[in-house]
Design an enzyme around this catalytic site. Structure first.
Site, PDB file in Angstrom:
ATOM      1  N   ARG A   1     -34.951 -26.639  31.173  1.00 51.86           N
ATOM      2  CA  ARG A   1     -34.615 -27.585  30.093  1.00 51.86           C
ATOM      3  C   ARG A   1     -33.099 -27.703  29.915  1.00 51.86           C
ATOM      4  NH1 ARG A   1     -31.504 -27.871  25.716  1.00 51.86           N
ATOM      5  NH2 ARG A   1     -32.003 -25.703  25.246  1.00 51.86           N
ATOM      6  N   ASP A   2     -32.461 -26.671  29.417  1.00 54.20           N
ATOM      7  CA  ASP A   2     -31.019 -26.760  29.143  1.00 54.20           C
ATOM      8  C   ASP A   2     -30.260 -26.952  30.459  1.00 54.20           C
ATOM      9  OD1 ASP A   2     -28.630 -26.683  27.747  1.00 54.20           O
ATOM     10  OD2 ASP A   2     -29.020 -24.789  26.753  1.00 54.20           O
TER      11      ASP A   2
ATOM     12  N   HIS B   1     -27.809 -17.374  22.444  1.00 48.79           N
ATOM     13  CA  HIS B   1     -27.871 -18.462  23.433  1.00 48.79           C
ATOM     14  C   HIS B   1     -26.423 -18.825  23.773  1.00 48.79           C
ATOM     15  CE1 HIS B   1     -29.718 -22.452  24.800  1.00 48.79           C
ATOM     16  NE2 HIS B   1     -28.451 -22.792  24.678  1.00 48.79           N
TER      17      HIS B   1
ATOM     18  N   HIS C   1     -23.509 -20.282  26.145  1.00 45.44           N
ATOM     19  CA  HIS C   1     -23.004 -21.045  27.295  1.00 45.44           C
ATOM     20  C   HIS C   1     -21.758 -20.325  27.783  1.00 45.44           C
ATOM     21  CE1 HIS C   1     -25.620 -24.652  27.347  1.00 45.44           C
ATOM     22  NE2 HIS C   1     -25.936 -24.198  26.151  1.00 45.44           N
TER      23      HIS C   1
ATOM     24  N   CYS D   1     -24.627 -29.241  28.045  1.00 46.59           N
ATOM     25  CA  CYS D   1     -25.287 -30.044  27.014  1.00 46.59           C
ATOM     26  C   CYS D   1     -24.753 -31.467  27.089  1.00 46.59           C
ATOM     27  CB  CYS D   1     -25.025 -29.445  25.634  1.00 46.59           C
ATOM     28  SG  CYS D   1     -25.679 -30.475  24.306  1.00 46.59           S
TER      29      CYS D   1
ATOM     30  N   ASN E   1     -25.601 -22.439  30.659  1.00 42.50           N
ATOM     31  CA  ASN E   1     -25.824 -21.157  29.991  1.00 42.50           C
ATOM     32  C   ASN E   1     -25.376 -20.064  30.943  1.00 42.50           C
ATOM     33  OD1 ASN E   1     -28.332 -22.991  29.128  1.00 42.50           O
ATOM     34  ND2 ASN E   1     -27.807 -21.574  27.490  1.00 42.50           N
TER      35      ASN E   1
HETATM   36  P1  HMG Z   1     -33.078 -41.925  16.907  1.00 41.83           P
HETATM   37  O1  HMG Z   1     -32.676 -43.050  17.795  1.00 41.83           O
HETATM   38  O2  HMG Z   1     -32.298 -41.665  15.675  1.00 41.83           O
HETATM   39  O3  HMG Z   1     -34.638 -41.968  16.538  1.00 41.83           O
HETATM   40  O4  HMG Z   1     -33.105 -40.601  17.790  1.00 41.83           O
HETATM   41  P2  HMG Z   1     -35.560 -43.015  15.885  1.00 41.83           P
HETATM   42  O5  HMG Z   1     -36.596 -42.249  15.141  1.00 41.83           O
HETATM   43  O6  HMG Z   1     -34.765 -44.078  15.185  1.00 41.83           O
HETATM   44  O7  HMG Z   1     -36.278 -43.699  17.156  1.00 41.83           O
HETATM   45  C1  HMG Z   1     -35.570 -44.518  18.063  1.00 41.83           C
HETATM   46  C2  HMG Z   1     -36.349 -44.671  19.357  1.00 41.83           C
HETATM   47  O8  HMG Z   1     -36.538 -43.382  19.954  1.00 41.83           O
HETATM   48  C3  HMG Z   1     -37.750 -45.250  19.164  1.00 41.83           C
HETATM   49  O9  HMG Z   1     -38.070 -45.947  20.369  1.00 41.83           O
HETATM   50  C4  HMG Z   1     -38.632 -44.016  19.129  1.00 41.83           C
HETATM   51  O10 HMG Z   1     -39.945 -44.268  19.559  1.00 41.83           O
HETATM   52  C5  HMG Z   1     -37.934 -43.125  20.113  1.00 41.83           C
HETATM   53  P3  HMG Z   1     -37.890 -47.549  20.493  1.00 41.83           P
HETATM   54  O11 HMG Z   1     -38.750 -48.091  19.374  1.00 41.83           O
HETATM   55  O12 HMG Z   1     -36.407 -47.842  20.286  1.00 41.83           O
HETATM   56  O13 HMG Z   1     -38.377 -47.853  21.854  1.00 41.83           O
HETATM   57  N1  HMG Z   1     -38.175 -41.687  19.847  1.00 41.83           N
HETATM   58  C6  HMG Z   1     -38.712 -40.833  20.736  1.00 41.83           C
HETATM   59  N2  HMG Z   1     -39.142 -41.003  21.998  1.00 41.83           N
HETATM   60  C7  HMG Z   1     -39.645 -39.916  22.609  1.00 41.83           C
HETATM   61  N3  HMG Z   1     -39.743 -38.685  22.037  1.00 41.83           N
HETATM   62  C8  HMG Z   1     -39.312 -38.497  20.777  1.00 41.83           C
HETATM   63  C9  HMG Z   1     -38.781 -39.606  20.077  1.00 41.83           C
HETATM   64  N4  HMG Z   1     -38.291 -39.753  18.825  1.00 41.83           N
HETATM   65  C10 HMG Z   1     -37.933 -41.027  18.690  1.00 41.83           C
HETATM   66  N5  HMG Z   1     -39.401 -37.294  20.218  1.00 41.83           N
HETATM   67  C11 HMG Z   1     -33.787 -38.400  18.387  1.00 41.83           C
HETATM   68  C12 HMG Z   1     -33.400 -39.356  17.238  1.00 41.83           C
HETATM   69  C13 HMG Z   1     -33.779 -36.984  17.852  1.00 41.83           C
HETATM   70  C14 HMG Z   1     -35.146 -38.782  18.905  1.00 41.83           C
HETATM   71  C15 HMG Z   1     -32.729 -38.565  19.507  1.00 41.83           C
HETATM   72  O14 HMG Z   1     -31.468 -38.412  18.958  1.00 41.83           O
HETATM   73  C16 HMG Z   1     -32.917 -37.636  20.646  1.00 41.83           C
HETATM   74  O15 HMG Z   1     -33.924 -37.631  21.326  1.00 41.83           O
HETATM   75  N6  HMG Z   1     -31.891 -36.823  20.927  1.00 41.83           N
HETATM   76  C17 HMG Z   1     -31.910 -35.920  22.065  1.00 41.83           C
HETATM   77  C18 HMG Z   1     -31.317 -34.641  21.660  1.00 41.83           C
HETATM   78  C19 HMG Z   1     -31.375 -33.654  22.808  1.00 41.83           C
HETATM   79  O16 HMG Z   1     -32.351 -33.533  23.522  1.00 41.83           O
HETATM   80  N7  HMG Z   1     -30.252 -32.917  22.966  1.00 41.83           N
HETATM   81  C20 HMG Z   1     -30.159 -31.894  23.953  1.00 41.83           C
HETATM   82  C21 HMG Z   1     -30.979 -30.700  23.551  1.00 41.83           C
HETATM   83  S1  HMG Z   1     -30.244 -29.716  22.277  1.00 41.83           S
HETATM   84  C22 HMG Z   1     -29.226 -28.615  23.118  1.00 41.83           C
HETATM   85  O17 HMG Z   1     -29.041 -28.735  24.316  1.00 41.83           O
HETATM   86  C23 HMG Z   1     -28.630 -27.446  22.362  1.00 41.83           C
HETATM   87  C24 HMG Z   1     -29.359 -26.125  22.611  1.00 41.83           C
HETATM   88  O18 HMG Z   1     -29.381 -25.824  23.994  1.00 41.83           O
HETATM   89  C25 HMG Z   1     -28.641 -25.003  21.860  1.00 41.83           C
HETATM   90  C26 HMG Z   1     -27.156 -24.968  22.142  1.00 41.83           C
HETATM   91  O19 HMG Z   1     -26.744 -24.793  23.294  1.00 41.83           O
HETATM   92  O20 HMG Z   1     -26.416 -25.150  21.187  1.00 41.83           O
HETATM   93  C27 HMG Z   1     -30.801 -26.184  22.130  1.00 41.83           C
HETATM   94 MG    MG Z   2     -27.820 -24.878  25.099  1.00 39.16          MG
END
Ligand code: HMG
Ligand code: MG
Length: 300
Positions: free
Chosen positions: A15-16, A207, A209, A240, A249
């Protein structure tokens, strides 16, 4: 200070590690990576995310990856779910453990999940309710615990507050994310001391990086603070998408080598883990990001 006897390593490589890859990676290659990790003895693997495919295209095939993997008993295969829509998709894919992810910085929260910290916590409430009703365990992440790419400093008190909220909502564990890898061991120890005032140490994970090369030192500092769960990526995969310049990571092989040296049990076989990292690095056409793996592979 005594070190923990056992550590649980959560391999977040699928994933990450892969979420930031621009090149297409086949479902088959992702499935193979997950299966290689479980064969090596990793008992918690973060397989994918149920997030918007517009935001993170690489994770779009996560349901297919879940369908393809060989699920071994005793292994937790988890996925990120930022909202109820994601949780429902994960449940339909047969996922038994999910993670919600918040940030300790407002600016990062906006860029990563397009809402404020408070709104993100509100969005998690129905996810937690639905998950707990379905018998699905939920882990909580906090990003930017030791610094934010957009707003700089983040206080330990702010992290502790969010950790307390995630824990009170029902997250069984809170993983503290040094998203940009700027943390150092002293800051890490201070952070854990402060957060442990709200959430017990046996419910915290680290966690890290490795952007600034501090991750192993920070893990050692966390071990001294009584934390015994760490996230890492095989071959040091990743970065990220919302933290420019952040590298992967800490490499799982490097963490395992250190833990083996400390006599800490993990249940993971280093040679098989090196094989897993070598295979995915070859698929990606990348130099292996684990120094231990590079040394072991060169010596073979
Ligand atoms: P948004 O645009 O604000 O959401 O995104 P919305 O509710 O307004 O929906 C907009 C569109 O997204 C709609 O589709 C929804 O259906 C769709 P449209 O009508 O335009 O075709 N949608 C989705 N589709 C699939 N799955 C879903 C979903 N939700 C809405 N769950 C949202 C808000 C959170 C969805 C968006 O910002 C997003 O997906 N962000 C991705 C964030 C992400 O994955 N980041 C990387 C992971 S976090 C990380 O790496 C950190 C970590 O490792 C720890 C660290 O290192 O710090 C964990
Ligand atoms: Mg991370």
């Amino acid at each position: 200070m005594t070190l923990p006897q056992k550590v649980r390593l959560v391999d977040v490589g699928p994933r990450d590690g892969l979420q930031n890859e621009a090149q297409p990676i086949s479902v088959q290659a992702k499935v193979r990576l997950v299966d290689d990790l479980s064969a090596a003895g990793v008992n918690h693997i973060e397989v994918g995310s149920f997030v918007s495919p517009k935001w993170v295209p690489q994770m779009a095939g996560s349901a297919e990856v879940f369908a393809g993997i060989q699920q071994r008993p005793g292994v937790s295969y988890s996925a990120l779910t930022p909202n109820l829509q994601g949780f429902e998709a994960a449940l339909a894919a047969g996922v038994h453990e999910v993670a919600v992810f918040a940030a300790a910085s407002e600016a990062f929260s906006q860029r990563n999940i397009n809402c404020s910290i408070a709104d993100s916590i509100n969005r998690f409430t129905p996810v937690l309710e639905a998950a707990l009703a379905a018998g699905v365990r939920v882990r909580g992440y906090i990003s930017c615990v030791l610094g934010c790419p957009y707003q700089g400093d983040v206080t330990a008190d702010q992290v502790a507050l969010i950790a307390q909220e995630l824990s009170a909502m029902g997250c069984y564990e809170v993983s503290l994310g040094d998203t940009i890898g700027t943390g150092t061991p002293g800051a890490t120890r201070h952070l854990i001391e402060v957060v442990a005032g709200q959430v017990p140490r046996d419910r915290l994970a680290g966690h890290f990086h490795d952007t600034y090369g501090q991750a192993l030192a920070n893990i050692y500092a966390s071990l001294l603070e009584g934390v015994s769960v760490f996230d890492s990526s095989v071959a040091g995969l990743g970065g990220c998408p919302y933290a420019k310049g952040a590298t992967g990571n800490v490499a799982s092989e490097d963490v395992l080598y250190m833990l083996n040296g400390l006599g800490i049990e993990t249940g993971i076989d280093l040679d098989l883990l090196v094989d897993a990292g070598a295979r995915i690095s070859q698929v990606l056409g990348r130099e292996n990001g684990s120094r231990v793996a590079r040394a072991r592979l060169a010596a073979r």
